[in-house]
Design a protein around this motif. Structure first.
Motif, short mmCIF file in Angstrom:
data_model
loop_
_atom_site.label_atom_id
_atom_site.label_comp_id
_atom_site.label_asym_id
_atom_site.label_seq_id
_atom_site.Cartn_x
_atom_site.Cartn_y
_atom_site.Cartn_z
N ILE A 281 0.84 -1.20 0.00
CA ILE A 281 0.00 0.00 0.00
C ILE A 281 0.87 1.25 0.00
O ILE A 281 0.58 2.24 -0.69
CB ILE A 281 -0.96 -0.02 1.20
CG1 ILE A 281 -1.87 -1.25 1.13
CG2 ILE A 281 -1.83 1.24 1.22
CD1 ILE A 281 -2.82 -1.38 2.30
N LEU B 12 -3.07 5.36 -5.59
CA LEU B 12 -4.31 5.58 -4.84
C LEU B 12 -5.02 6.83 -5.33
O LEU B 12 -6.25 6.88 -5.42
CB LEU B 12 -4.01 5.68 -3.35
CG LEU B 12 -3.45 4.41 -2.71
CD1 LEU B 12 -3.34 4.58 -1.20
CD2 LEU B 12 -4.31 3.20 -3.03
N ARG C 128 -8.77 7.29 -6.78
CA ARG C 128 -9.72 8.32 -6.34
C ARG C 128 -10.25 9.09 -7.54
O ARG C 128 -11.43 9.46 -7.58
CB ARG C 128 -9.02 9.27 -5.36
CG ARG C 128 -8.98 8.72 -3.94
CD ARG C 128 -8.55 9.76 -2.93
NE ARG C 128 -8.09 9.08 -1.72
CZ ARG C 128 -6.81 8.84 -1.44
NH1 ARG C 128 -5.85 9.27 -2.26
NH2 ARG C 128 -6.48 8.21 -0.34
N PRO D 263 -10.27 3.96 -2.42
CA PRO D 263 -9.11 3.09 -2.20
C PRO D 263 -9.23 2.26 -0.91
O PRO D 263 -8.68 1.17 -0.84
CB PRO D 263 -7.93 4.06 -2.13
CG PRO D 263 -8.51 5.39 -1.92
CD PRO D 263 -9.89 5.38 -2.47
N VAL E 156 -8.60 -1.34 -2.03
CA VAL E 156 -7.26 -1.83 -1.73
C VAL E 156 -7.17 -2.40 -0.31
O VAL E 156 -6.76 -3.54 -0.11
CB VAL E 156 -6.21 -0.70 -1.91
CG1 VAL E 156 -4.84 -1.19 -1.53
CG2 VAL E 156 -6.25 -0.21 -3.33
N PHE F 141 -1.37 3.21 4.33
CA PHE F 141 -2.12 4.37 3.83
C PHE F 141 -1.51 5.69 4.25
O PHE F 141 -1.59 6.67 3.53
CB PHE F 141 -3.58 4.29 4.33
CG PHE F 141 -4.52 3.79 3.30
CD1 PHE F 141 -4.63 2.44 3.04
CD2 PHE F 141 -5.31 4.66 2.56
CE1 PHE F 141 -5.48 1.96 2.08
CE2 PHE F 141 -6.16 4.20 1.59
CZ PHE F 141 -6.26 2.84 1.35
#
Lengths: 163, 258
Positions: B119, B128, B132, B138, B142, B221
Motif C-alpha cells: 500500500i 491511490l 480516487r 481506495p 485496496v 495508507f
C-alpha cells in the motif's frame, strides 16, 4: 491453481479448528455413555469433572460433576457418566486413585459379585476416598518427630543436584 | 522545561488524533465489508498472499515450538516424576498462548509487512490518487480485501500452528523420550476444555488478526510518498502490530481467565 490452494488452506484450517474444538475441547469420553451413577466420598482430592472412570485399567466413562452431597453430611458426591451397556453388580466399589505419584486422579470401579445390577442414577455405596498426600506427609513428619534424636545426623545430608 | 511540556502535550494530542484516524479507518473497512460490491475475486487473491504464503513458516514454527515445548516440559517434569503430564503442558501452552501469539507475530512479520509495503508503494506511485480520480474508494478497493483476508487467515493459521505443535510435542515426547502415547493423548484431552481454552484461543487469534490487519493497512495508507516513507511504514507496521498483539494478549488473558 491459486483458488485451489486457497480452498485447501481454508478447508484444512477449518479441519484444525474442528479437531481442536471437538476432539480436544469436547467430551473426552467418546464411548457410549448414558448410565449415570452417584458415589459419595469423604474426600475427592484433586478429582475434577472430565476425569476418567476406569474398570481394570479400561476407560468406561468420565466424571460429569462433583458437588456437596444433598444429604447435608458434607460429603462430596461424584456424578459419573459410564457406558450404559455395562452390567455392574450393585456391590461395585468405587475408589479414587492416582496415576503415578503426582499424576492426575481418576475413579476406579471394582465390580463385586452380587446378582442384582446397578440401574440408572443408582448410588454406589462402597467407596474409598482419595489419599491426600499432604496428610500422609504430615503423619510421616509426626512419626519422625516422635523417634529418637540420634537419627538427625543421617537425614542431614545435602540434597543431591540431579538436574 | 516549558518546551518539554509543550512537546509532551503536542505528542499526546497528535497520538489521540492518530487513534481517532485509525478508528474511523477501521470503521470504514467494517462498513465496506457489509456493503456491496463484494470483491470476492480480490479476497481470494489476498487470502492466497496472506494466508497460503504464510503457511510454510507458520507450520514449520508450530512443529518446532511444539517439539521444544515437549523437550523442555520433559526436562522440567521428569525432576518431579510427573513426565506423564507432558500432554497437558504442551497442549495448554500451545492452545492458550503460543498458538495465537506466535502466529500473530509471524503473520505480522510475513504478511503485515508485505501489506504495508504494497500500500505504501501505491501511495508513493500515486496509484491511490489514480483510483480516487476514477471515483473508486481506495479503502474499499485496496485496504478492505487485504484486512479481511488477514482477519480470516489468522484463526485458521493459528489452529494449524497448534495442531502441528501438538504433533511436534508428540513426536518428541512419545517418539524420542518414550512417554506412553495414550497417556499423552489422554492428558491432552482432559486438560483442554472447549469453553476456557479453545474459545479463548480462537477469540485471541481473531482479535490479533484484526489488530495486524488494521495496523498494517493504516501504516501503508499514511506512509510518506517516498521510499523512506515506505520502509518506515513497513517497519512500523511490524513493530506496532507485534507490540499491540502482546499487550492485547495480556488483556484478553486477564479478562477471559484463560
Amino acid at each position: 491453481m491459486r483458488d485451489l490452494l486457497v480452498g485447501v488452506f481454508v478447508l484444512s484450517g477449518f479441519a484444525a479448528l474442528a479437531y481442536l474444538s471437538i476432539q480436544l475441547g469436547g467430551s473426552t469420553y467418546s464411548g457410549p455413555g448414558g448410565l449415570l451413577l452417584y458415589a459419595s466420598f469423604d474426600e475427592v482430592g484433586g478429582l475434577a469433572a472430565r476425569s476418567p472412570v476406569v474398570i481394570g485399567g479400561v476407560k468406561v466413562g468420565q466424571v460429569k460433576a462433583i458437588e456437596l452431597s444433598p444429604d447435608g453430611d458434607f460429603r462430596a458426591r461424584v456424578l459419573m457418566d459410564v457406558d450404559e451397556n455395562l452390567k455392574l453388580p450393585d456391590d461395585t466399589a468405587a475408589s479414587i486413585l492416582t496415576q503415578g505419584v503426582l499424576g492426575s486422579q481418576y475413579v476406579g470401579l471394582e465390580p463385586g459379585g452380587s446378582e442384582t445390577m446397578l440401574g440408572d442414577r443408582a448410588e454406589i455405596t462402597y467407596t474409598q476416598s482419595a489419599i491426600v498426600i499432604e496428610r500422609l506427609i504430615g503423619r510421616v513428619i509426626q512419626s519422625l518427630g516422635n523417634s529418637s534424636d540420634g537419627d538427625d545426623k543421617e537425614s542431614r545430608s545435602e540434597p543431591g543436584d540431579d538436574g | 522545561m516549558l518546551a518539554l511540556i509543550r512537546h509532551t502535550g503536542w505528542r499526546t494530542v497528535s497520538n489521540v488524533f492518530e487513534l481517532g484516524g485509525i478508528a474511523v479507518f477501521g470503521g470504514r473497512m467494517v462498513y465496506q465489508t457489509f456493503s456491496p460490491p463484494w470483491r470476492l475475486r480480490r479476497l481470494v487473491d489476498e487470502i492466497y498472499t496472506t494466508g497460503v504464503l504464510s503457511l510454510a513458516i507458520v507450520l514449520l514454527s508450530g512443529a518446532v515450538v511444539g517439539s521444544v515445548l515437549g523437550l523442555q516440559g520433559y526436562i522440567t517434569l521428569v525432576r518431579f516424576g510427573a513426565e506423564q503430564s507432558l500432554g497437558s503442558v504442551v497442549g495448554l501452552s500451545l492452545v492458550r498462548e503460543f498458538g495465537p501469539v506466535l502466529t500473530a507475530l509471524l503473520v505480522a512479520g510475513r504478511a503485515g509487512s508485505a501489506v504495508a509495503a504494497e500500500i505504501g508503494a501505491m501511495v508513493a506511485t500515486e496509484q491511490l490518487d489514480g483510483l480516487r480520480m476514477m471515483s473508486v474508494d481506495p479503502v474499499d478497493f485496496v485496504a478492505q480485501p487485504k484486512a479481511l483476508a488477514l482477519l480470516i487467515s489468522m484463526p485458521l493459521l493459528s489452529a494449524l500452528f497448534i495442531v502441528f505443535g501438538l504433533a511436534g510435542g508428540y513426536v518428541v515426547g512419545v517418539g524420542l523420550l518414550g512417554i506412553d502415547g495414550g497417556t499423552y493423548i489422554t492428558n491432552l484431552e482432559t486438560s483442554i476444555t472447549f469453553r476456557d481454552e479453545v474459545v479463548g484461543s480462537v477469540l485471541k487469534s481473531v482479535v490479533f488478526g484484526a489488530l495486524v490487519a488494521l495496523i498494517s493497512t493504516w501504516r501503508g495508507f499514511t506512509s510518506a510518498p517516498n521510499s523512506a516513507g515506505v520502509s518506515r511504514a513497513t517497519t512500523g507496521a511490524v513493530v506496532q502490530a507485534s507490540v499491540a498483539t502482546l499487550v492485547f494478549d495480556y488483556i484478553i488473558t486477564a479478562l477471559w481467565g484463560g
